[in-house]
Scaffold this motif. Structure first.
Motif, short mmCIF file in Angstrom:
data_model
loop_
_atom_site.label_atom_id
_atom_site.label_comp_id
_atom_site.label_asym_id
_atom_site.label_seq_id
_atom_site.Cartn_x
_atom_site.Cartn_y
_atom_site.Cartn_z
N ASN A 1 49.42 65.93 30.71
CA ASN A 1 50.56 66.62 30.28
C ASN A 1 51.41 67.04 31.63
N LYS A 2 52.61 66.70 31.44
CA LYS A 2 53.38 66.82 32.79
C LYS A 2 54.11 68.24 32.81
N ASP A 3 53.97 68.96 31.60
CA ASP A 3 54.48 70.48 31.38
C ASP A 3 53.60 71.63 32.10
N LEU A 4 53.98 71.45 33.35
CA LEU A 4 53.05 72.44 34.30
C LEU A 4 54.28 73.21 34.85
N LEU A 5 55.60 73.18 34.62
CA LEU A 5 56.36 73.59 35.69
C LEU A 5 56.98 75.42 34.88
N GLY A 6 56.86 75.35 33.70
CA GLY A 6 57.28 76.57 32.97
C GLY A 6 58.57 76.79 32.67
N GLU A 7 58.85 77.41 31.55
CA GLU A 7 60.29 77.51 31.03
C GLU A 7 61.64 77.55 31.94
N TRP A 8 61.25 78.50 32.92
CA TRP A 8 62.70 78.47 33.59
C TRP A 8 62.94 77.72 34.89
N SER A 9 61.83 76.54 34.92
CA SER A 9 62.05 75.80 36.04
C SER A 9 63.24 74.78 35.64
N ILE A 10 64.29 75.04 35.56
CA ILE A 10 65.46 74.46 35.14
C ILE A 10 65.80 73.20 35.96
N PHE A 11 65.65 73.35 36.79
CA PHE A 11 66.05 72.27 37.84
C PHE A 11 64.90 71.45 38.50
N GLY A 12 63.64 71.67 38.04
CA GLY A 12 62.65 71.06 38.33
C GLY A 12 62.52 69.70 37.76
N LYS A 13 61.91 68.71 38.18
CA LYS A 13 61.63 67.37 37.85
C LYS A 13 60.22 67.23 37.04
N VAL A 14 60.30 67.37 35.92
CA VAL A 14 59.02 67.19 34.97
C VAL A 14 58.48 65.73 35.28
N GLU A 15 59.66 64.79 35.17
CA GLU A 15 59.10 63.43 35.14
C GLU A 15 58.23 62.96 36.51
N GLU A 16 58.19 63.83 37.56
CA GLU A 16 57.80 63.52 38.65
C GLU A 16 56.32 64.33 38.94
N THR A 17 56.31 65.23 38.17
CA THR A 17 54.92 66.00 38.05
C THR A 17 53.79 65.31 37.95
N ASP A 18 52.64 65.43 38.55
CA ASP A 18 51.42 65.02 38.31
C ASP A 18 50.57 65.64 37.32
N THR A 19 50.00 64.81 36.56
CA THR A 19 48.97 65.49 35.61
C THR A 19 47.73 65.82 36.13
N LEU A 20 46.93 66.46 35.45
CA LEU A 20 45.52 66.98 35.92
C LEU A 20 44.86 65.31 35.87
N LYS A 21 44.92 64.56 34.89
CA LYS A 21 44.46 63.54 34.73
C LYS A 21 44.85 62.57 36.07
#
Length: 720
Positions: free
Chosen positions: A397-417
């Motif tokens: 799951n790439k949802d690691l940035l938190g609700e207020w990370s409005i300029f973060g790039k979720v799509e570029e976030t590594d998952t635990l897997k």
């Protein structure tokens, strides 16, 4: 001192132009070719082009190309060449996302937070921003409130340190000549974290003594750090909404605390004076807000629609309008916008800044230091040769940035897997469950994968859609499907390590008996998966400690370490009826403030107090030895608490007054010391005087706020 440029502009401005400087609209109104970030309220209202052209600031949009375009277009239309201010919620990083503030609190490391916020400012300014709506200095005790994620916890002293560190990191020391820092805005003034029932936007009702004692210190710390803006709260204070509260904003904030910067409303909070029931219409709302001292009306039309008429009718003095406009213009001057409206923003600078590899390393370090080891029955750390099954809805799951990370790039976030499968030689993955819905097929697949493994890493939690603004929860347990997954895996008889991803304290009572280890990871940021993998392997040793208690059940809430003593305190171990207690659960939280385990153990010894008496002009010295009794190096957070057992008003059972974070090699011993002064013993009396009383005080030193983990000393404060 007001700049000559500001005085000149005020003399030349029309009333309409002045009112425009006090209005703020979302970025969506300024750019049809670029998207803006999500907003936190209603935007479907009639804003015309004239209002847009006259406005003084823009909300929630960033990016060098788009902001350069907006600023250029604005300056071409603005008669006096007054540039726009660009503001946004840059809470836990701009594009390099670090842990949510509640996680940052768990680092107990204000210097690290200051360094992180400087990186946040560097990235945000490269994208054209001038103001960040941070820090949130609200003290919180109710994890049902979705915005606990933005706070650093339940303690006023610790919150104060983090508020000051955030302001320093964001603002630097010279905003006019340093385009890599921006103005900070402390929020939400005041006591927003005390919303009844943990329900967002709800009523707050508390005594002035409690307001000053517990809630004001962190705001004051931000003011002491020269924060440039203050944002009003949505809630009431003394039954008056904060945004129209003259006693709060003018008398306390302006006169008593000496704040001369910009006061900005929260999103549509001026207009909300109407449904609050203290204003009949937009005109009355505008008058009350301006009278109270609100300089910028964020995302409402009250100032735009009403101020000119109110001034013409003599209901609002022109001097009041000028006073507010001066502050807005002076902020623009402090940022150097009259000399350079673009503040050295460029697409090239943005690209170079956002690809800085050092930022990546720093946010990974922060994620490692924010994680809290809540339980470990010899299950951690792991070896790369361990045959691991990674299971759970947060595993891939790439949802690691938190609700207020409005300029973060979720799509570029590594998952635990992504990180674990590169690391472990024997690795299997299965989802096991949807985040909130049971899936029989996924459950069976997970049981099969786990049956062939030696150990299970179970990734559970709640996603960003269940935390943040407007996301209060009446029950703070994990989803039933996640608890079922844990219990079914437990039946296999394999060790289970839980990695928990969440943005608030959760009720873990039902989960805890079925697992061998729990690593609280929060929403850890863009390098979170890498950091957690390092922690699982022991390449990093958990050192985080909670700054907000985890309840045993939602019904305990609010439960916090620094509660006031009662007339019938429950004796230790007692189950008698007529004491302050629950009959179905213990009074204490499941995991208390200051708690956190390590892969090593620390021994406290030779605790000594330099004297058993203290005078006003002297100090006491507490010395003690800390020994790393284990086989690996680690950090310990040594905590100092003080209790005033007899006072003019009821006092907390204990209060954090100091801490030290120390690193020790295996078997190493260090001697540390704390200083205790009379000023640390002061409190607000019933007449609101702030002073100490002579008498006996108790000192507690230990690894958490739990009484069983603290060593007690006593001294006497002599008559002043």
């Amino acid at each position: 001192m007001i700049n000559d440029k500001v005085i000149q502009l005020l003399e030349e401005m029309t009333i309409e132009e002045k009112i425009g400087q006090l209005t703020q609209f979302a970025g969506v109104f300024y750019s049809t070719s670029h998207s803006s970030t999500p907003v936190t309220g209603r935007i479907e209202f009639p804003v015309n082009q004239e209002m847009i052209d006259a406005s003084g600031s823009v909300l929630g949009i960033a990016g060098a190309e788009k902001l350069l375009e907006i600023q250029k277009n604005h300056l071409e239309k603005n008669r006096l060449g007054i540039p726009l201010l660009f503001m946004a919620d840059v809470i836990n990083g701009f594009e390099s996302i670090f842990p949510i503030p509640l996680g940052l609190g768990a680092t107990w490391d204000p210097l690290l937070v200051e360094e992180l916020q400087a990186v946040s400012a560097k990235e945000a300014t490269s994208a054209g921003l001038h103001v960040s709506f941070a820090p949130m200095a609200d003290l919180v005790r109710d994890p049902r409130w979705g915005r606990v994620m933005e706070s650093t916890g339940e303690d006023p002293y610790l919150n104060s340190l983090f508020a000051k560190a955030t302001v320093r990191g964001l603002q630097g020391s010279d905003l006019k000549n340093d385009s890599q820092h921006l103005a900070a805005c402390v929020k939400h003034f005041a006591a927003y974290g005390l919303s009844e029932g943990g329900r967002d936007y709800n009523t707050v009702d508390l005594s002035e003594r409690e307001l000053r004692e517990m809630h004001m210190p962190a705001y004051q710390a931000a003011l002491d750090a020269d924060v440039k803006l203050v944002m009003t709260a949505f809630n009431t204070v003394n039954s008056i909404p904060a945004t129209g509260n003259k006693a709060l904003l003018r008398d306390m904030l302006r006169e008593e605390y000496g704040f001369d910067g910009v006061i900005i409303s929260d999103f549509s909070a001026v207009q909300e004076l109407i449904p609050h029931g203290v204003a009949e219409d937009e005109a009355e709302a505008a008058k009350k807000a301006l009278d109270a001292g609100v300089d910028i009306d964020m995302m409402s039309l009250c100032y735009s629609h009403s101020l000119k008429r109110l001034i013409e009718e003599g209901k609002v003095e022109l001097a009041l309008l000028d006073e507010a406009v001066k502050r807005v213009l002076e902020l623009k001057n402090e940022l150097g916008l009259f000399e350079d409206p673009y503040r050295q923003t460029s697409v090239t600078r943005e690209k170079e800044t956002l690809t800085n590899s050092r930022h990546k390393e720093l946010v990974r370090k922060a994620a490692e230091k924010s994680a809290v080891l809540l339980k470990n029955d010899n299950a951690l750390p792991l070896s790369t040769s361990t045959n691991v099954a990674l299971i759970g809805p947060y595993a891939d799951n790439k949802d690691l940035l938190g609700e207020w990370s409005i300029f973060g790039k979720v799509e570029e976030t590594d998952t635990l897997k992504d990180c674990m499968e590169k690391t472990f030689s024997h690795f299997a993955y299965s989802k096991g469950s949807e985040m909130y819905e049971r899936n029989e097929k996924l459950l069976n697949e997970a049981l099969y994968s786990a049956s062939n493994a030696d150990l299970i890493v179970l990734a559970l939690g709640e996603g960003r859609e269940r935390s943040g603004e407007g996301r209060s929860r009446a029950s703070i347990t994990l989803a039933p499907c996640q608890l079922e997954l844990a219990k079914k895996l437990y039946e296999l008889g394999k060790p289970i390590v839980v990695t928990l991803f969440n943005a608030r304290p959760l009720d873990l009572t039902e989960l805890e008996p079925y697992v061998n280890a729990i690593l609280e990871c929060w929403h850890p940021g863009s390098e979170g998966a890498s950091a957690i993998t390092n922690l699982l392997l022991g390449e990093a040793n958990p050192s985080g400690k909670l700054t907000m208690s985890f309840p045993r059940t939602t019904g305990q809430v609010p439960v916090y370490y620094n509660a006031y003593t009662t007339g019938r305190p429950l004796p230790p171990g007692s189950d008698e009826r007529f004491f302050s207690r629950y009959i179905d659960v213990a009074n204490e939280p499941l995991y208390s403030f200051g708690f956190g385990l390590s892969y090593t153990s620390f021994k406290y010894s030779k605790l000594h107090l330099s004297s058993d008496q203290l005078t006003a002009n002297e100090s006491l010295t507490i010395t003690l030895d800390i020994t790393n009794a284990g086989e690996v190096s680690g950090e310990e957070i040594v905590q100092l608490y003080i209790q005033d057992p007899v006072a003019e008003v009821v006092r907390p059972g204990k209060e954090l007054k100091g801490f030290q974070k120390i690193f020790l090699e295996a078997k190493e011993t260090k001697t540390i010391q704390f200083e205790v002064t009379e000023s640390m013993l002061r409190y607000y009396h019933s007449d609101l005087s702030y002073k100490s009383d002579s008498g006996t005080f108790h000192i507690y030193v230990g690894s958490s706020s739990e009484s069983s983990k603290l060593t007690k000393l006593s001294f006497t404060l002599l008559d002043l």
